[in-house]
Design an enzyme around this catalytic site. Structure first.
Site: not given
Length: 215
Positions: A8, A86
């Protein structure tokens, strides 16, 4: 077959660690620079995809979903995939405790250290293994599934995806650095196995002497 791994863009948590104290990790937004990075990465990703269709698997976190949106990619299927999220550090974080945990984790080892109310790297490794197993089945047996795949994920998760795919040792994994925000790695299948387009940066030699292959 091709798998494109993309981290990201820069998020609020990348520039302000105290943000984790007031905003859930999954809800952290991109910064203005992160949005610029994601838009700029779109051209690179489109070139890597080429003319054929692409399937996208995107972490459900706000920063990964926004990164994908800003790429401007038209995928034939877009899957919100929790298994590439994550590493879970728990809920809202206390800054003093988190600093202590980071030191403990570095000394103990990123793979096996379990975060209180969160995950160890080994936990993330297990879920990315399940994701990869299912993906490889679809790539090899489902004629309707695009042979080019984009995975928009996170730094540690991307390293563990490669660790599982190539069978890298834990020592080697722990010696590798995360890719930068909006940086990619490309995995191509040549008919005999997966190849990595370029190695990860290393902050130290692997203690067991293993190296990043194949690429």
């Amino acid at each position: 077959m091709r798998i494109i791994l993309l981290r990201h863009g820069q998020s609020l948590g990348n520039v302000d660690e105290l943000a984790y104290c007031r905003i859930p990790d999954h809800a952290l937004p991109l910064t203005e620079l992160g949005e610029q990075q994601a838009r700029a990465a779109g051209a690179t990703i489109r070139e890597l995809i080429g003319e054929g269709p692409v399937a996208a698997y995107v972490s459900p976190y706000k920063r990964t979903r926004r990164t994908f949106e800003l790429l401007g990619i038209e995928a034939e299927r877009v899957v919100t995939e929790p298994r590439v999220r994550e590493q879970d550090w728990g809920n809202l974080q206390d800054p003093v405790q988190q600093e202590m945990l980071k030191h403990q984790r570095h000394a103990f080892g990123h793979f096996f250290f379990r975060l209180p109310n969160g995950e160890s790297g080994a936990d993330v490794d297990d879920r990315v293994a399940a994701f990869l197993d299912g993906l490889e089945v679809r790539l090899h047996s489902d004629e309707q599934h695009a042979k080019t795949v984009l995975v928009v994920s996170h730094g540690l998760t991307i390293r563990l995806l490669c660790r599982r795919l190539f069978g890298w040792s834990i020592d080697l994994f722990e010696s590798l650095s995360n890719v930068d925000t909006c940086e990619n790695r490309v995995l191509d299948h040549d008919g005999t196995g997966w190849k990595l387009d370029r190695p990860f940066d290393q902050w130290r030699d692997s203690p067991d002497g293993t190296v990043q292959l194949p690429f």
